[in-house]
Design a protein around this motif. Sequence first.
Motif, PDB file in Angstrom:
ATOM      1  N   ALA A   1      16.374   3.352  -1.119  1.00  0.00           N
ATOM      2  CA  ALA A   1      15.109   2.623  -1.316  1.00  0.00           C
ATOM      3  C   ALA A   1      13.968   3.342  -0.604  1.00  0.00           C
ATOM      4  N   GLU A   2      14.236   3.816   0.595  1.00  0.00           N
ATOM      5  CA  GLU A   2      13.176   4.505   1.344  1.00  0.00           C
ATOM      6  C   GLU A   2      12.850   5.866   0.750  1.00  0.00           C
ATOM      7  N   ALA A   3      13.902   6.618   0.390  1.00  0.00           N
ATOM      8  CA  ALA A   3      13.667   7.959  -0.156  1.00  0.00           C
ATOM      9  C   ALA A   3      12.990   7.876  -1.519  1.00  0.00           C
ATOM     10  N   GLY A   4      13.396   6.920  -2.340  1.00  0.00           N
ATOM     11  CA  GLY A   4      12.793   6.763  -3.664  1.00  0.00           C
ATOM     12  C   GLY A   4      11.333   6.343  -3.555  1.00  0.00           C
ATOM     13  N   HIS A   5      11.067   5.415  -2.666  1.00  0.00           N
ATOM     14  CA  HIS A   5       9.693   4.964  -2.455  1.00  0.00           C
ATOM     15  C   HIS A   5       8.810   6.127  -2.000  1.00  0.00           C
ATOM     16  N   ARG A   6       9.326   6.897  -1.028  1.00  0.00           N
ATOM     17  CA  ARG A   6       8.569   8.036  -0.519  1.00  0.00           C
ATOM     18  C   ARG A   6       8.281   9.039  -1.643  1.00  0.00           C
ATOM     19  N   ALA A   7       9.305   9.297  -2.487  1.00  0.00           N
ATOM     20  CA  ALA A   7       9.148  10.257  -3.581  1.00  0.00           C
ATOM     21  C   ALA A   7       8.078   9.796  -4.559  1.00  0.00           C
ATOM     22  N   ARG A   8       8.122   8.520  -4.922  1.00  0.00           N
ATOM     23  CA  ARG A   8       7.144   7.995  -5.878  1.00  0.00           C
ATOM     24  C   ARG A   8       5.723   8.072  -5.309  1.00  0.00           C
ATOM     25  N   MET A   9       5.572   7.678  -4.040  1.00  0.00           N
ATOM     26  CA  MET A   9       4.236   7.675  -3.456  1.00  0.00           C
ATOM     27  C   MET A   9       3.717   9.107  -3.286  1.00  0.00           C
ATOM     28  N   GLU A  10       4.642  10.020  -2.938  1.00  0.00           N
ATOM     29  CA  GLU A  10       4.262  11.428  -2.790  1.00  0.00           C
ATOM     30  C   GLU A  10       3.744  11.966  -4.123  1.00  0.00           C
ATOM     31  N   TRP A  11       4.431  11.603  -5.200  1.00  0.00           N
ATOM     32  CA  TRP A  11       4.008  12.052  -6.539  1.00  0.00           C
ATOM     33  C   TRP A  11       2.648  11.458  -6.899  1.00  0.00           C
ATOM     34  N   GLU A  12       2.514  10.148  -6.668  1.00  0.00           N
ATOM     35  CA  GLU A  12       1.265   9.468  -7.011  1.00  0.00           C
ATOM     36  C   GLU A  12       0.079  10.022  -6.240  1.00  0.00           C
ATOM     37  N   ASN A  13       0.333  10.380  -4.982  1.00  0.00           N
ATOM     38  CA  ASN A  13      -0.773  10.727  -4.091  1.00  0.00           C
ATOM     39  C   ASN A  13      -1.048  12.222  -4.009  1.00  0.00           C
ATOM     40  N   ARG A  14      -0.439  12.979  -4.921  1.00  0.00           N
ATOM     41  CA  ARG A  14      -0.720  14.417  -4.907  1.00  0.00           C
ATOM     42  C   ARG A  14      -2.214  14.656  -5.112  1.00  0.00           C
ATOM     43  N   GLU A  15      -2.724  15.647  -4.399  1.00  0.00           N
ATOM     44  CA  GLU A  15      -4.119  16.024  -4.603  1.00  0.00           C
ATOM     45  C   GLU A  15      -4.165  17.463  -5.059  1.00  0.00           C
TER      46      GLU A  15
ATOM     47  N   SER B   1       9.847   4.886 -12.915  1.00  0.00           N
ATOM     48  CA  SER B   1       9.855   4.885 -11.449  1.00  0.00           C
ATOM     49  C   SER B   1       8.813   3.921 -10.871  1.00  0.00           C
ATOM     50  N   ARG B   2       8.161   3.142 -11.732  1.00  0.00           N
ATOM     51  CA  ARG B   2       7.061   2.301 -11.260  1.00  0.00           C
ATOM     52  C   ARG B   2       7.483   1.389 -10.106  1.00  0.00           C
ATOM     53  N   VAL B   3       8.630   0.692 -10.248  1.00  0.00           N
ATOM     54  CA  VAL B   3       8.972  -0.280  -9.208  1.00  0.00           C
ATOM     55  C   VAL B   3       9.470   0.376  -7.923  1.00  0.00           C
ATOM     56  N   ALA B   4       9.584   1.713  -7.904  1.00  0.00           N
ATOM     57  CA  ALA B   4       9.845   2.396  -6.634  1.00  0.00           C
ATOM     58  C   ALA B   4       8.618   2.303  -5.722  1.00  0.00           C
ATOM     59  N   ARG B   5       7.505   1.789  -6.253  1.00  0.00           N
ATOM     60  CA  ARG B   5       6.329   1.541  -5.416  1.00  0.00           C
ATOM     61  C   ARG B   5       6.551   0.354  -4.478  1.00  0.00           C
ATOM     62  N   THR B   6       7.514  -0.505  -4.799  1.00  0.00           N
ATOM     63  CA  THR B   6       7.795  -1.679  -3.975  1.00  0.00           C
ATOM     64  C   THR B   6       8.192  -1.262  -2.565  1.00  0.00           C
ATOM     65  N   ARG B   7       7.763  -2.025  -1.563  1.00  0.00           N
ATOM     66  CA  ARG B   7       8.122  -1.705  -0.188  1.00  0.00           C
ATOM     67  C   ARG B   7       9.649  -1.713  -0.031  1.00  0.00           C
TER      68      ARG B   7
ATOM     69  N   GLU C   1      11.639  -2.357   2.325  1.00  0.00           N
ATOM     70  CA  GLU C   1      12.261  -3.467   3.042  1.00  0.00           C
ATOM     71  C   GLU C   1      12.432  -4.680   2.125  1.00  0.00           C
ATOM     72  N   LEU C   2      11.583  -4.800   1.099  1.00  0.00           N
ATOM     73  CA  LEU C   2      11.791  -5.859   0.115  1.00  0.00           C
ATOM     74  C   LEU C   2      12.978  -5.529  -0.781  1.00  0.00           C
ATOM     75  N   VAL C   3      13.068  -4.274  -1.198  1.00  0.00           N
ATOM     76  CA  VAL C   3      14.164  -3.868  -2.084  1.00  0.00           C
ATOM     77  C   VAL C   3      15.512  -4.131  -1.410  1.00  0.00           C
ATOM     78  N   THR C   4      15.612  -3.794  -0.130  1.00  0.00           N
ATOM     79  CA  THR C   4      16.892  -4.024   0.553  1.00  0.00           C
ATOM     80  C   THR C   4      17.205  -5.522   0.630  1.00  0.00           C
ATOM     81  N   THR C   5      16.180  -6.349   0.818  1.00  0.00           N
ATOM     82  CA  THR C   5      16.391  -7.804   0.850  1.00  0.00           C
ATOM     83  C   THR C   5      16.943  -8.303  -0.483  1.00  0.00           C
ATOM     84  N   TRP C   6      16.512  -7.682  -1.575  1.00  0.00           N
ATOM     85  CA  TRP C   6      16.948  -8.121  -2.900  1.00  0.00           C
ATOM     86  C   TRP C   6      18.321  -7.566  -3.286  1.00  0.00           C
TER      87      TRP C   6
END
Lengths: 326, 326
Positions: free
Chosen positions: A266-280, B218-224, B226-231
Amino acid sequence: MVLDSFDRIAVLGLGLIGGSIVQALARGGYRVTGYDPNPVEVAAARGTGYTVAGSAAGAVTGADLVVLAMPLPQLDGALASIAGALGPRTVITDVGTLKAPVLRAVRTRLPRARFVGGHPLAGTEQSGFLAGDPMLFRDAPWALVLEPDTDLPAWLSLAVLLCDLGAKPVPTTAAEQDAAIARVIGLPHMLAEALALAGLHGGELGLSLAAGSYTAGSRVARTRPELVTTWCDGNPALIDALDDAIGLLAASRDALAAGGSVRELAEAGHRARMEWENREFGPVDLAADPQALLQHGRDGGWITAVIEKDGPDLASLRLLGMRPVR
Amino acid sequence: MVLDSFDRIAVLGLGLIGGSIVQALARGGYRVTGYDPNPVEVAAARGTGYTVAGSAAGAVTGADLVVLAMPLPQLDGALASIAGALGPRTVITDVGTLKAPVLRAVRTRLPRARFVGGHPLAGTEQSGFLAGDPMLFRDAPWALVLEPDTDLPAWLSLAVLLCDLGAKPVPTTAAEQDAAIARVIGLPHMLAEALALAGLHGGELGLSLAAGSYTAGSRVARTRPELVTTWCDGNPALIDALDDAIGLLAASRDALAAGGSVRELAEAGHRARMEWENREFGPVDLAADPQALLQHGRDGGWITAVIEKDGPDLASLRLLGMRPVR
């Protein structure tokens, strides 16, 4: 001038992508002739004021650029039917998702052609000429294949044309583009199909409770299956991409089975998605050199302009690009 | 009347879901008092005209319905802090994603409480009281847990309240809802995380070519996280769902490795998605009977109205629902 000017362009295949290319080129002031074996698409194109030839050979006769925009299974037949009508300097490109199979077909059928494979990353869930949109390629990445035997002036001339359509030409090899596509087109479609089906396996209760994440995750399972197979079958890189995803999912599965947490994924996937979204991205000057261009594509960059000065050779060109900055 | 009327409602936790419930109840004319340990949410709620108590015990004192809307890790502490302030007839519900852990916590802390677990299938990527929306639950499924020891009048009274908020109460057991959620919330999040990460593993070129299917998948990988782990964590059904998805992906992987096609999964996934999208629903009359209600939920149905006639017992109620029709 060292670059081709593409005064007459033929587009074979008038579906969503071919139709959009015809419309975008016409709007850009290019002289474009279409062809499609399907009378429905021909009527749609003619009915909205576009020029359509009576045969593929007729469309390409006298053209200095031919765009192959038919489905992959029809490509080989189309190459055979136009082989005799091509001029010696005619540039040929295509719009297929996988570049290696097209490259093989062209090398077999038209070994001396000035061929440059292309793949616009654009599309909708609709199909047909009337679903076409001249703005479809605005800001869309467009993989443009640069192999050791690719004619560089032809490649650069196409890059100019794509910039004209508002697209972002990305220099890449056929193998590298297919490996990338395995992860950003093949894999997302496989995961969406698996999700749609595994959701259904849960029964009617789950389908009634299905909300945003199921909807978003299975959305591209709406794509016609025959298109999905065209994008996936025969791409060896998709095997690696699937192994990667399966490995990540299996690790989470095993963590759950051991009473643990999915937190790592969950953490690695979230980081990957945000990194992709926030590329400049920032601008960069480029040389008309194949290795430099390919490295630029590998680094996530694309071409924004090819500026032609008065000069006899490629060294007189100035290329501008954009690439990720850290 | 056999049903509770819920004249005073306490909502503990004023984030997106709790805040939306407060706003929806107030708009519906209910008398509602909120509480949140976070002074930011308290200030947001008070600043927009809502009543907030100074403590959890204060909020629930005199309430005939308590809605637990805090994050799962805070649930046990909240139960302890309100135990002494609850009336003997107070109905308690919650809004957590997984129902089995909540049921266990309540049975331990408040074994005699009239507890009915709930789970609204609604939300956005935002958080906090100010992101709340009184219309958030309009047409949203809302799992409402009916266990052998559930107080049926409390369950039915809550169903009436949820219909009032525009939601679709779905009768289910904790285990069945958690199994369904594994497939339509847990699994889509795991697949999105795996896709986001496997896409990144392909390097910058792939990220530049990433288009619609990667974005959607990959859209829902934007979710925090800590919420994903709770679910996901602690839901045994997610292991089965992951096994199912991994099996489907591995079969496609093996087909590709053998020079074959992904067609089987592409066709089955497409069929599943279209079947889900194209479900049609029709009205049904229901009895106030737990087994009939649970079967209705299993069949994909929900409650649309509970009509109270003059009568001394549950047999005088008329329940209306909707369910899939073939």
